[in-house]
Design an enzyme around this catalytic site. Sequence first.
Site, PDB file in Angstrom:
ATOM      1  N   LYS A  52       0.848  -1.202   0.000  1.00 26.74           N
ATOM      2  CA  LYS A  52       0.000   0.000   0.000  1.00 26.74           C
ATOM      3  C   LYS A  52       0.881   1.249   0.000  1.00 26.74           C
ATOM      4  O   LYS A  52       0.647   2.195  -0.746  1.00 26.74           O
ATOM      5  CB  LYS A  52      -0.920   0.006   1.238  1.00 26.74           C
ATOM      6  N   GLN A  96      -5.384  -2.158   9.531  1.00 27.01           N
ATOM      7  CA  GLN A  96      -5.274  -3.392   8.763  1.00 27.01           C
ATOM      8  C   GLN A  96      -5.924  -4.561   9.511  1.00 27.01           C
ATOM      9  O   GLN A  96      -5.736  -4.724  10.717  1.00 27.01           O
ATOM     10  CB  GLN A  96      -3.779  -3.667   8.499  1.00 27.01           C
ATOM     11  N   ASP A 119     -11.687   2.597   4.350  1.00 29.93           N
ATOM     12  CA  ASP A 119     -12.124   1.213   4.141  1.00 29.93           C
ATOM     13  C   ASP A 119     -13.639   1.108   3.970  1.00 29.93           C
ATOM     14  O   ASP A 119     -14.138   0.046   3.572  1.00 29.93           O
ATOM     15  CB  ASP A 119     -11.735   0.353   5.353  1.00 29.93           C
TER      16      ASP A 119
HETATM   17  N1  LIG Z   1      -8.290  -2.814   6.661  1.00 22.29           N
HETATM   18  C1  LIG Z   1      -8.265  -3.748   5.699  1.00 22.29           C
HETATM   19  N2  LIG Z   1      -7.720  -4.941   5.942  1.00 22.29           N
HETATM   20  C2  LIG Z   1      -7.708  -5.877   4.961  1.00 22.29           C
HETATM   21  C3  LIG Z   1      -8.204  -5.586   3.667  1.00 22.29           C
HETATM   22  C4  LIG Z   1      -8.792  -4.319   3.452  1.00 22.29           C
HETATM   23  O1  LIG Z   1      -9.319  -4.008   2.354  1.00 22.29           O
HETATM   24  N3  LIG Z   1      -8.783  -3.410   4.487  1.00 22.29           N
HETATM   25  N4  LIG Z   1      -8.077  -6.521   2.643  1.00 22.29           N
HETATM   26  C5  LIG Z   1      -7.235  -7.700   2.842  1.00 22.29           C
HETATM   27  C6  LIG Z   1      -5.777  -7.496   2.598  1.00 22.29           C
HETATM   28  N5  LIG Z   1      -5.421  -6.604   1.479  1.00 22.29           N
HETATM   29  C7  LIG Z   1      -5.477  -5.275   1.692  1.00 22.29           C
HETATM   30  O2  LIG Z   1      -5.488  -4.788   2.765  1.00 22.29           O
HETATM   31  C8  LIG Z   1      -4.862  -7.129   0.273  1.00 22.29           C
HETATM   32  C9  LIG Z   1      -4.786  -8.492   0.039  1.00 22.29           C
HETATM   33  C10 LIG Z   1      -4.158  -8.973  -1.121  1.00 22.29           C
HETATM   34  C11 LIG Z   1      -3.632  -8.103  -2.055  1.00 22.29           C
HETATM   35  C12 LIG Z   1      -2.910  -8.588  -3.265  1.00 22.29           C
HETATM   36  O3  LIG Z   1      -2.515  -7.797  -4.092  1.00 22.29           O
HETATM   37  N6  LIG Z   1      -2.671  -9.883  -3.385  1.00 22.29           N
HETATM   38  C13 LIG Z   1      -1.872 -10.435  -4.450  1.00 22.29           C
HETATM   39  C14 LIG Z   1      -1.059 -11.585  -3.886  1.00 22.29           C
HETATM   40  C15 LIG Z   1      -0.088 -11.077  -2.850  1.00 22.29           C
HETATM   41  C16 LIG Z   1       0.667 -12.189  -2.140  1.00 22.29           C
HETATM   42  O4  LIG Z   1       1.670 -12.633  -2.677  1.00 22.29           O
HETATM   43  O5  LIG Z   1       0.249 -12.570  -1.026  1.00 22.29           O
HETATM   44  C17 LIG Z   1      -2.775 -10.934  -5.575  1.00 22.29           C
HETATM   45  O6  LIG Z   1      -3.899 -11.357  -5.279  1.00 22.29           O
HETATM   46  O7  LIG Z   1      -2.320 -10.868  -6.707  1.00 22.29           O
HETATM   47  C18 LIG Z   1      -3.744  -6.758  -1.822  1.00 22.29           C
HETATM   48  C19 LIG Z   1      -4.349  -6.280  -0.674  1.00 22.29           C
HETATM   49  C20 LIG Z   1      -7.352  -8.183   4.281  1.00 22.29           C
HETATM   50  N7  LIG Z   1      -7.166  -7.107   5.194  1.00 22.29           N
END
Ligand SMILES: Nc1nc2c(c(=O)[nH]1)N[C@@H](CN(C=O)c1ccc(C(=O)N[C@@H](CCC(=O)O)C(=O)O)cc1)CN2
Length: 296
Positions: A52, A96, A119
């Site tokens: 982020k 988070q 969020d």
């Molecule tokens: N306060 C919050 N917590 C969480 C959220 C949220 O929206 N707000 N969402 C998820 C975690 N998350 C962002 O926070 C998030 C998860 C995954 C990815 C992402 O780009 N994943 C990649 C793979 C990454 C890896 O190697 O693990 C993909 O899917 O290509 C971005 C953001 C839970 N918590």
Amino acid sequence: MAKIIDGKAIAKKLRAVVKAQTEQLKQKGVIPGLVVILIGNDPASEIYVRNKERAAEKVGVNARTIKYPASATEAEVLAKIEALNQDEQVDAILVQSPMPAQFNSEVIQAAISPAKDVDGFHPLNIGKLFANRSGYYPVANTPRGIMTMLKHEGVALAGKNILVVGRSILVGRPMFALLERANATVTLAHRYTPIDTLKLLAQQADVVIVATGVVNLIQGSDLKAGAVVIDVGINRLADGKLVGDVDFSSASQVASAITPVPGGVGPMTIATLLQTTVELAGQHHDIEMEQAWQNI
Ligand SMILES: Nc1nc2c(c(=O)[nH]1)N[C@@H](CN(C=O)c1ccc(C(=O)N[C@@H](CCC(=O)O)C(=O)O)cc1)CN2
């Protein structure tokens, strides 16, 4: 064979629009400010938070992370949120998830000012979404990012049968509200939906959105031919491989379009977070933001 929906590429286009909006704001003396609060040492959360910060820097959003050890108290985090709510340089705040067990996520989410709730988890913003209120308010970034992907791919929603599997506040519940608002007929399945019922519902759905954390919950044989499949799951297998909640190899034989894991919904979550941050900054300074992202 299904079209693979390239979340990385759509996220890149969205970030370019957000960057242009940030530049417009800067010309008016406004630098959008995002604060991420990370409590504890969940390894996946550490990666997401770092991603982020990096993404924010690239589009010109001023982001910083405040870290707390897993032993932190709810009172100290609440005091910090209160200070950030008052800080004029801060437009957007998030904590988070997941949080350590001693934290009540409802209390934390409700403490963030609704005007800085990037969020979209504050009960006031959720209430507005479910009541389909007019005007601007933040909406959870993963389901909002999915709506952007569906629009980008030209997926019609009005009158369609859509199955959402999983009812979290992060994804399933706001996803339901956004799809209903787009005039789809939406079914929300969850852990108490019997597996046979789930499979019957999936077979009738034009679009299936799965956010459960259960590996291979949905197989190709569960799907209607030509369905659009959005896989929100991110599951790390023992060999380190990342997979979603949908069995990609069988589902991609039946679906007309499908998101991969990784490279599908995940990148859209972060790009949409930046989009929401910039919009909140525009709101705080009474600057009308062009909705150019609708045409990405
Ligand atoms: N306060 C919050 N917590 C969480 C959220 C949220 O929206 N707000 N969402 C998820 C975690 N998350 C962002 O926070 C998030 C998860 C995954 C990815 C992402 O780009 N994943 C990649 C793979 C990454 C890896 O190697 O693990 C993909 O899917 O290509 C971005 C953001 C839970 N918590």
